[in-house]
Design an enzyme around this catalytic site. Structure first.
Site, short mmCIF file in Angstrom:
data_model
loop_
_atom_site.label_atom_id
_atom_site.label_comp_id
_atom_site.label_asym_id
_atom_site.label_seq_id
_atom_site.Cartn_x
_atom_site.Cartn_y
_atom_site.Cartn_z
N ASN A 1 -2.83 13.39 -4.42
CA ASN A 1 -4.02 13.86 -5.14
C ASN A 1 -4.46 15.23 -4.65
O ASN A 1 -4.85 16.10 -5.45
CB ASN A 1 -5.17 12.86 -4.97
CG ASN A 1 -4.94 11.59 -5.77
OD1 ASN A 1 -4.26 11.62 -6.80
ND2 ASN A 1 -5.49 10.48 -5.30
N ASP B 1 -1.79 9.80 -10.43
CA ASP B 1 -1.68 8.69 -11.39
C ASP B 1 -0.22 8.46 -11.77
O ASP B 1 0.23 7.32 -11.97
CB ASP B 1 -2.49 9.01 -12.65
CG ASP B 1 -3.98 9.01 -12.38
OD1 ASP B 1 -4.39 8.45 -11.33
OD2 ASP B 1 -4.73 9.55 -13.21
N GLU C 1 -4.67 2.42 -4.29
CA GLU C 1 -3.22 2.52 -4.20
C GLU C 1 -2.59 1.24 -3.66
O GLU C 1 -1.44 1.25 -3.21
CB GLU C 1 -2.84 3.70 -3.31
CG GLU C 1 -3.24 3.57 -1.86
CD GLU C 1 -4.64 4.09 -1.59
OE1 GLU C 1 -4.96 4.37 -0.43
OE2 GLU C 1 -5.44 4.25 -2.54
N ASP D 1 0.85 -1.19 0.00
CA ASP D 1 0.00 0.00 0.00
C ASP D 1 0.89 1.23 0.00
O ASP D 1 1.85 1.33 0.78
CB ASP D 1 -0.91 0.00 1.23
CG ASP D 1 -1.85 1.20 1.23
OD1 ASP D 1 -2.83 1.16 0.47
OD2 ASP D 1 -1.58 2.15 1.98
#
Length: 594
Positions: free
Chosen positions: A473, A482, A508, A465
């Site tokens: 973001n 991204d 993620e 993770d």
């Protein structure tokens, strides 16, 4: 003299005799009809007169019964019979107006007079009886005058019938003789027609037809057996036999031409059958690498005089590379630019040949005796390659095969497009569109495969993770997020390459299946992966994003744990790594010891 002239003359004579014979038969039939009509007229006249006599007898009987019995029904019957008799008398008066012989007319007039006299006596007697003079009435009905009138009627009727019978018999004899005469004439004329016909037929068959026909029969038999090598002897006769001989020569020439066309048609059908077999096999291919061997095999059968390549476009649509070869092509390179081919530029078939005076493709070498044909492979609006053929000498061989080559190219392009579309759809089904990694569905299949294949054990699963991913973001935008996702995926793929398979689990989170791995080796691999990501700073569009760290949870089947529980155990280890401060590696076996 031509046979047609002879037969036409004979035809005119035969038609004339036939017309005369027909006329004689018509006359014979006419007289036979007159004979029948005369007999019918005489019978009708006799019947009418005799019926009149019977009616007179009936009125006499009814009148006598009435005057003796006085019953009204006899009076009514008398009146009806009288009415019928008068009706017939009117018919007799009409007959008197017809052109009858004098004796018959007089006899018929006598019948009419006697009938009227008898009717007058009987009507008077019935009237007297009705007025009460019964004796006078009975005397009148049995008087000599009544008997004389009745006898006179019967005698005149008999005399008239005799006269009519005599006249009818004479007329029948006359018409019968005339019918027999005309019938005899007709038969003689028919016999003459047959004699003329047989004479002409004998002359034509024996002198003008049989002999040349016997000479031609052998030729015709050989032609009938499709032996068109037989030579037809020239015959300069200017009649129908000469025309037939010329027709046989034309038939032989047509047969030779038909044989040539049949050979071409059979060859065309065989070629189409081969192309159909090729189409079936192209459509059955499941990988693009299967297409070139199939195409090469059938191209050598279909076009033995031609050599060629199958050139496929690269993903960038800039270069064409040879994937399949048949024969020994030598005019083009194994790889060339897409714009070097005029077929790609124009989107149409292009022939590079000196004898055609057209421009030559840049990828085709300078060969004075060679010609090349490039067919673009286009399907669903996209060009996927080029079907290339070349031949020695002029372009005639390529021109003859062009229709078949275009048909092959059309189906080949469709097969390539179908396979490429199938591959793209398969990638969309099993890969993550953002990172290009295998997706969650593929992960589930990989875990199931471990359960079915014990030879892959012991195996391990890593759950990974990205720490604090929401920060990227929120601070830099989703495009930057991204980009971070793709960078982490690239680092993991590079580190794990050859040892395991990387999956995007979702969001993620990532997963790595490591088959045939011990606890020590998988922990070492997990640590390498964590440190490589942490030591690889990320920048996006010239802006540094800072360091990226990951938390890793590891589970293994080495202690006898089943592969079906790897996901749950690795996920639990990941949770511990995140709760213990992140940027760490934890395993399910260390959790058990703690």
């Amino acid at each position: 003299m031509r046979i047609s002239t002879i037969t036409n003359l004979a035809y005119v004579i035969t038609v004339g005799l036939t017309l005369l014979s027909g006329s004689a038969f018509i006359m014979s039939t006419h007289y036979a009809g007159e004979q029948e009509r005369a007999a019918e007229a005489a019978w009708a006249l006799d019947e009418s007169i005799e019926t009149l006599a019977r009616s007179a007898e009936a009125t006499t009987e009814d009148a006598r019964l009435y005057v003796f019995t006085g019953e009204g029904r006899y009076q009514e019957a008398f009146q009806r019979a009288l009415d019928q008799e008068r009706e017939r008398e009117r018919s007799i008066r009409l007959l008197l107006d017809q052109p009858l012989p004098v004796e018959e007319a007089n006899a018929l007039k006598s019948v009419q007079d006697n009938a009227e006299a008898l009717d007058a006596i009987e009507e008077a007697a019935v009237e007297n009886f009705s007025q009460g003079r019964a004796e006078q009435a009975r005397t009148a009905l049995f008087s000599p005058e009544h008997e004389e009138a009745q006898f006179g009627l019967l005698s005149s009727v008999e005399h008239f019938v005799d006269l009519v019978s005599t006249r009818t018999q004479a007329e029948l004899e006359r018409t019968r003789a005339a019918a027999e005469l005309w019938g005899t004439v007709a038969r003689w004329l028919l016999a003459s027609t047959a004699l003329v016909f047989l004479s002409v037929l004998y002359f034509v068959l024996t002198r003008r037809v049989t002999r040349p026909l016997l000479q031609m029969s052998g030729i015709v038999k050989r032609l009938a057996k499709q032996d068109f090598d037989v030579q037809v002897v020239a015959d300069n006769r200017r009649d129908e036999i000469g025309d037939m001989n010329e027709a046989i020569q034309i038939f032989r020439q047509n047969g030779l031409e038909r044989e040539r066309l049949d050979r071409e048609r059979r060859k065309d059908q065989e070629t189409k059958d081969q192309i159909l077999q090729l189409m079936h096999r192209l459509q059955a291919c499941r990988q693009e690498s299967e297409l070139p061997p199939v195409l090469s095999l059938y191209a050598e059968r279909l076009f033995p005089q031609l050599a060629g390549h199958l050139c496929v476009m690269n993903d960038g649509r800039t270069t064409l590379t040879v994937k399949g070869t048949w024969g020994n092509p030598s005019l083009t390179a194994q790889e060339f630019g897409a714009l070097e081919c005029w077929a790609i530029r124009r989107g149409r078939v292009h022939l590079s040949a000196k004898d055609k005076g057209d421009v030559t493709c840049a990828h085709v070498g300078e060969e004075p005796l060679g010609a090349a044909l490039c067919v673009p492979l286009a399907a669903r609006g996209d060009t996927v390659g080029v079907l290339y053929f070349e031949g020695r000498g002029d372009s005639e061989a390529l021109a003859k095969a062009r229709v078949y080559i275009e048909l092959v190219a059309e189906n080949l392009a469709l097969a390539i497009a179908n396979i490429q579309l199938r591959d793209r759809l398969a990638n969309l089904a099993v890969r993550d569109p953002l990172t290009g990694l295998l997706n969650r569905r593929s992960l589930d299949e990989g875990l199931k495969r471990l359960s079915r294949q014990p030879e892959e054990l012991p195996a391990a699963l890593m759950m990974i993770d990205i720490d604090h991913f929401k920060r990227f973001n929120d601070e830099f935008g989703h495009d930057a997020g991204d980009f971070v996702m793709n960078q982490v995926a690239a680092v993991m793929t590079d580190i794990v390459k050859g040892q395991g398979v990387v999956y995007r689990f979702g969001g993620e989170e990532f997963s790595v299946i490591v088959p045939k791995a011990t606890k020590t080796s998988v922990l070492s691999l997990a640590e390498n992966l964590r440190s490589a990501i942490a030591n690889n700073p990320v920048g996006y569009q010239g802006q540094p994003l800072g360091s990226v760290t990951v938390s890793v949870g590891v589970a293994s089947t080495e202690d006898g744990q089943t592969a079906s529980t790897l996901l749950q155990r690795a996920d639990a280890a990941l949770f511990q790594a995140k709760t213990s401060g992140r940027d760490a590696v934890r395993s399910d076996w260390t959790m058990m010891h703690d």
